[in-house]
Write an enzyme that holds these catalytic residues in place. Structure first.
Site, mmCIF file in Angstrom:
data_model
loop_
_atom_site.group_PDB
_atom_site.id
_atom_site.type_symbol
_atom_site.label_atom_id
_atom_site.label_comp_id
_atom_site.label_asym_id
_atom_site.label_seq_id
_atom_site.Cartn_x
_atom_site.Cartn_y
_atom_site.Cartn_z
ATOM 1 N N SER A 255 -0.556 -3.480 -1.672
ATOM 2 C CA SER A 255 -0.032 -2.173 -2.068
ATOM 3 C C SER A 255 1.348 -2.347 -2.700
ATOM 4 O O SER A 255 1.585 -3.312 -3.427
ATOM 5 C CB SER A 255 -0.013 -1.257 -0.840
ATOM 6 O OG SER A 255 0.338 0.052 -1.197
ATOM 7 N N LYS A 273 -0.900 4.203 -4.606
ATOM 8 C CA LYS A 273 -0.645 3.272 -3.503
ATOM 9 C C LYS A 273 -0.547 4.005 -2.165
ATOM 10 O O LYS A 273 -0.882 3.439 -1.119
ATOM 11 C CB LYS A 273 0.620 2.454 -3.772
ATOM 12 C CG LYS A 273 0.461 1.445 -4.904
ATOM 13 C CD LYS A 273 -0.719 0.485 -4.691
ATOM 14 C CE LYS A 273 -0.718 -0.656 -5.687
ATOM 15 N NZ LYS A 273 -1.918 -1.502 -5.584
#
Ligand code: COA
Length: 395
Positions: A255, A273
């Site tokens: 991420s 994300k």
């Protein structure tokens, strides 16, 4: 953010014009967006890399050796290097060889700078691997390159697989399990990014990033979950008994930290994300009882990566380093080490978590670098003057 000066539009456009296979987005964090205004990005790969895979592969190979120069003012992209990497470039010496013997790691975005290091580290420690990408030549070449990490390693490079296509991923997972015997570990690393404000992008642009990051991670999970469940069942760990044949049934989502404090020019990725992070927690909760662990690695600014080239300029990289408590950017090796921790016996009880590997970078996103410039003011030992309400403490 006081010191934010945006890239001139023509530079942003140039960076955004790079077309590459999906790979993870490093979290440059707000600090990295304190652009100097330098108009010329170092790398302009203006061609569609899907049709120029070979030249891009050479570029990718150079990413490894560019790490050092990237941290200084030297050139980001240097002459191609095709020899095997020195182990310490992608893995610390603390891990024992063979801990992933007879295991298989499946990785989307595996031809990218960060994910290839993660996979290379796994392969060095015994795993076989399957890397997935959109660009056929780049993915196949990177697979061959990763295989040099260990004698006898098998690394499949499956190109022409877009994570937005669930059926393509399902076929890739099936082929991986058939040819290599299983899928024990998954790295969902494919991502899309470019620099633009929300009002500069179309609904379709946001959709592209959401589809690559969120749906792509979901598709990766869906395609590999049956294999992960099987592996978790086979390699049960209880934390007390030494596992006979290591671990299995684990997924890592790559991420970013962009959304923790908010990052201009990267709202689309921040939104995506945040979704990826939520997905990882949900997987941990729902699949944990079957022995699966699901965690996030959030890389900070990582030197010598494609992401740094796409999302920053020379001068902004210099400024970025100042804003990181560690006073340097990270290396892909440091992301690989976090990966090994989570996948190994050391990470058994870590589930639904995020490991931020950023040298403390995101914590300084609110730093006022104006009058009390970070870190110079702290290092000078001076006390704050010139503001209202100051008092001298009786130390
Ligand atoms: N600024 C604004 N909009 C942009 C843009 C930019 N820099 N780059 C792409 N877009 C828009 C396109 O104009 C298009 O929107 P439109 O239909 O309204 O014109 C939309 O995004 C999709 O672009 P397209 O190039 O057709 O999509 P794609 O699926 O081929 O590419 C991206 C996806 C846009 C995420 C592309 O950057 C990509 O492939 N990235 C993968 C690699 C990557 O980003 N790695 C991350 C390393 S940090």
């Amino acid at each position: 953010m006081q010191s934010l000066r945006l890239l001139p539009q023509r530079a942003v456009t140039a960076v955004g014009s790079v077309r590459v296979s999906a790979s993870p987005v490093p979290s440059l964090g707000p600090a990295s967006l304190r652009y100097s205004g330098a108009a010329t990005p170092r790398l302009i790969v203006s061609n569609d890399l899907r049709s120029h895979g070979s030249s891009f592969f050479h570029t990718v190979s150079t990413l490894r050796q560019s790490s050092e120069t990237e941290q200084t003012a030297g050139p980001l992209w240097k002459t191609p290097r095709t020899m095997p990497m020195d182990k310490y470039e992608y893995l610390s010496d603390v891990w024992r060889d063979g801990i992933f013997d007879n295991k298989v790691v499946f990785c989307t975005g595996g031809a990218g700078s960060i994910c290839s290091a993660q996979v290379r580290a796994m392969v060095h420690l015994g795993a076989n691997a399957c890397i997935i990408g959109r660009n056929v030549e780049k993915t196949e070449n990177m697979a061959k390159d990763i295989a040099t990490a260990r004698k006898g390693a098998r690394v499949l490079g499956l190109g022409a697989v877009d994570v937005r296509k669930p059926e393509a991923l399902a076929a890739a997972a099936e082929r991986c399990a058939k040819e290599l015997g299983s899928i024990d570990f998954v790295i969902a690393g494919a991502a899309g990014n470019f620099l633009a404000t929300m009002d500069q992008i179309s609904s379709n642009a946001l959709k592209s990033v959401m589809e690559i990051d969120v749906l792509g991670s979901y598709n990766t999970l869906k395609a590999t979950l049956p294999y992960l469940v099987e592996s978790a069942e086979k390699y049960k760990v209880d934390g007390k008994t030494r596992p006979k044949a290591g671990t299995g049934g684990r997924i890592i989502f790559v991420s970013a930290t962009l959304h923790y404090a908010g990052t201009p020019l990267q709202s689309h990725v921040s939104i995506a994300k945040a979704g990826v992070d939520a997905m990882s927690v949900s997987v941990a909760i729902e699949q944990g009882p079957k022995g699966i662990t699901s965690n996030v690695i959030a890389p900070g600014p990582i030197a010598g990566t494609e992401g740094m080239a796409r999302l920053s300029t020379d001068d902004s990289r210099r400024e970025t380093r100042r804003q990181i408590p560690a006073q340097r950017m990270g290396y892909v090796k440091e992301i690989a080490d976090a990966t090994i921790y989570l996948f190994s016996d050391a990470g058994n009880f870590v589930n639904g978590e995020t490991i931020v590997v950023d040298g403390g970078a995101w914590h300084t996103s609110s730093i006022d670098s104006g009058a009390f410039k970070y870190p110079d003011f702290l290092l000078s030992g001076e006390t704050v003057t010139g503001v209202a309400g100051m008092k001298k403490s009786k130390l």
